[in-house]
Design an enzyme around this catalytic site. Sequence first.
Site, short mmCIF file in Angstrom:
data_model
loop_
_atom_site.label_atom_id
_atom_site.label_comp_id
_atom_site.label_asym_id
_atom_site.label_seq_id
_atom_site.Cartn_x
_atom_site.Cartn_y
_atom_site.Cartn_z
N TRP A 357 1.45 4.80 5.61
CA TRP A 357 0.26 4.79 4.76
C TRP A 357 -0.17 3.37 4.40
O TRP A 357 -1.26 3.16 3.88
CB TRP A 357 0.50 5.60 3.48
CG TRP A 357 1.51 4.99 2.55
CD1 TRP A 357 2.86 4.94 2.71
CD2 TRP A 357 1.25 4.35 1.29
NE1 TRP A 357 3.46 4.32 1.65
CE2 TRP A 357 2.50 3.94 0.76
CE3 TRP A 357 0.09 4.08 0.56
CZ2 TRP A 357 2.62 3.28 -0.47
CZ3 TRP A 357 0.22 3.42 -0.66
CH2 TRP A 357 1.46 3.03 -1.16
N ASP A 358 0.68 2.40 4.70
CA ASP A 358 0.36 1.00 4.41
C ASP A 358 -1.00 0.60 5.00
O ASP A 358 -1.74 -0.19 4.42
CB ASP A 358 1.41 0.07 5.02
CG ASP A 358 2.84 0.45 4.67
OD1 ASP A 358 3.06 1.57 4.20
OD2 ASP A 358 3.73 -0.37 4.92
N GLU A 486 9.85 4.17 -4.75
CA GLU A 486 10.88 4.96 -4.09
C GLU A 486 12.23 4.84 -4.77
O GLU A 486 13.22 5.42 -4.29
CB GLU A 486 10.98 4.55 -2.62
CG GLU A 486 9.74 4.92 -1.83
CD GLU A 486 9.70 4.32 -0.44
OE1 GLU A 486 8.95 4.82 0.40
OE2 GLU A 486 10.42 3.32 -0.20
N LYS A 591 10.54 -0.25 -7.64
CA LYS A 591 10.53 -0.95 -6.35
C LYS A 591 9.19 -1.61 -6.09
O LYS A 591 9.13 -2.73 -5.59
CB LYS A 591 10.86 0.04 -5.23
CG LYS A 591 10.89 -0.57 -3.85
CD LYS A 591 11.16 0.49 -2.79
CE LYS A 591 11.20 -0.11 -1.39
NZ LYS A 591 11.38 0.91 -0.35
N GLN A 592 8.13 -0.91 -6.40
CA GLN A 592 6.79 -1.43 -6.14
C GLN A 592 5.80 -0.78 -7.09
O GLN A 592 6.12 0.20 -7.76
CB GLN A 592 6.36 -1.15 -4.70
CG GLN A 592 6.13 0.33 -4.39
CD GLN A 592 5.92 0.58 -2.92
OE1 GLN A 592 6.85 0.54 -2.14
NE2 GLN A 592 4.70 0.85 -2.53
#
Length: 750
Positions: A357-358, A486, A591-592
């Site tokens: 999906w990036d 995640e 994580k992000q």
Amino acid sequence: MQRIFEIDPWHLISHQLDDKTKLLQESLTSIGNGYMGMRGMFAEDYSGTTHAGIYIGGVWFPDRTVVGWWKNGYPEYFGKVINAVNFAQVNFWLNGEKVDLAQDQISDFTLDLDMQRGQLTRQFTVTKGEAQVQVSVTRFVSIAQKELFVLRYEFRNLGTTKVDLQIDSAINGDVYNQDANYHEQFWQVKMRQQTETTGLLVAKTKPNPFATPRYTTAMQMMNQTHLTAQSATAAAKQVVNRFSGELATGASTDFEKRVIVTTSRDYPDQAAVVTAAQQLSRKVAQYSYAELAAAQQQAWATRWQQADVKISGDPAAQQGIRFNLFQLFSTYYGEDKRLNIGPKGFTGEKYGGATYWDTEAFALPLYLAITPPQVSTHLLEYRYDQLPGAVHNAQAQGLKGALYPMVTFNGIESHNEWEITFEEIHRNGTIAYAIYNYTRYTGDDTYLREKGIDVLVGIARFWADRVHFSQRQQQYMIHGVTGPNEYENNVNNNWYTNLLARWTLQYTLASLSKISSAKNTTLKITTAEKTHWQDIIDRMYLPEDKKLGIFVQQDTFLDKDVQPVTAIPAAQRPINQHWSWDKILRSPYIKQADVLQGIWYFIDDFSPAVKKRNFDFYEPLTVHESSLSPSVHAILAADLHYEAKAVEMYARTARLDLDNYNNDTADGLHITSMTGSWLAIVQGFAGMRVRNGQLHFAPFVPQQWQGYEFQINFRGRLLHIEVTKAGTTITLQTGAPLTIDLAGQQLKLE
């Protein structure tokens, strides 16, 4: 941080030959042309630490998913990129002794990736006994002729006695994947031919038990040198051309290898693949090395002319943005709409070379602005063409509509981690968001009306089936998901996922009013279905904490022991390399960007106060161990006028690989996240937005910079934007007059 290359605006230069950093060096000096690419490994056999990785776009292998506890819905296979037949191999001998840069006495070593010209060069002097020879090596993967690889050597005798030089140029089918199980190999050699100066090797991927194609590749090499061709006996899976001669004191000679690579992706059978390779070989044989190198330089110059970003006052920042653009364009430039942008591109095997999906989230905005229009269109059509696979993925979960895969080569889900494959369904919303982003930016709804609407309806039907209605709360919820963060798995009501589900339903309903009656009939959408979608929109649950004034990442996030990242000892960072997975999942660390990802998507829909409260709460908890994270934070920090944080996050996204921030670049670059450096400058520092069809800018110059400039395509115009301490200049270079908003002032460009 680990910096192994010098700071230079157009080059990556190193004078160190260090086996401890060899894998990192190979990743950073990868080259490609969208059709194929390779790591920066030496062409010669190297007995030290190395990974000779060469990859061809769209060539992959379906490997059986093996898990201890099989569950319904698991993919039948997971896809992996295949290390291609090694067509770059060249070895040489001095006075009968084979040269090995890991063992021999090497001096005056220089490695140079020239990003402006798209070529990689090496120079070194090797001393073996009485022989002392300077070797210069240049390689490039042509973007003027996508099937062409060129490798050129120059040998100069620096010693006091003559040297007997032998060169073996090979195509080697005896290759392994870095991630191969039990030393398995994926290529079967089907055909070998060689003359004194040429060689042909045809290989086919081994049989697989799934309904996926096997791939055939033909590699035709041509060698040119003043040395004498000798007969050579090749091993079973190789073809070899041998050349030898005497190199007098002070004399020099050169050697050139050209390889044409063709595959069954473009031709119907082995005979056609071979014929194409031979025909293209004859074509490129008409040109000198200088002409081929000039064509490569000119093709890169054309790309740079439109896409280059210039930064004054910060050489490291300048090198970072150009390195990222170079690697992005080496991976994808939209020539083949069957391909997409793998997170590692042609630089390694992690993530299997597949599509994530990036692309839709991070890559599409960049390609919209700095490449020809068809590049972005091809990215959207890639997903449209794989809609049947998305329908299959949803059905495998017992759901309606379309579930776009987390990992794919062909539209079918091929990821073998449960918490990512089936829980990280937020990617479905990003596929829809990409259609919105494209339409908003270009002002052209043709794709939306003709193809995109099919994708939107499929995704909307999935969300409508995936939600459930809570009788207790009288709201719609989504349980059992993983958000972009995640470091939390199987949570309930991830705010970002729920937001995208609601928004997709809204956008789909709005888009249905733009399509033809014939299209409406084809889609078979009933009034009852639309009514149900609207009810979900009206009653979707989005977790929020009124006291803190923030959106809650998921239902139980605030029950954790919330402590900032500064509480983690430095020796335990990155935590994904020091902590157990259990400990990570129980921690509050992110994580992000998760909540902040949603705020970035819809940045104009939230007030400054709301953005500030959420940023101030979540940013201190974020470890940025995803390469996708820093750019989102850079843009939001710039939007909030947190200049120092914006600059810090820009440096992290721009030099993530160059400085090996997360200690994981040795196994390949983070290609899709490389768009983050451009996004941080254009959407962050320059404040570019599209509001109601109008282009807006609100620029500032970071304190340590003197200025920056870039170009963008926008609705048939080409704009040049230059921002300095003295002010901002925006020039309409081509196209019709355009009125823009610059820091609140309406300006007409002509």
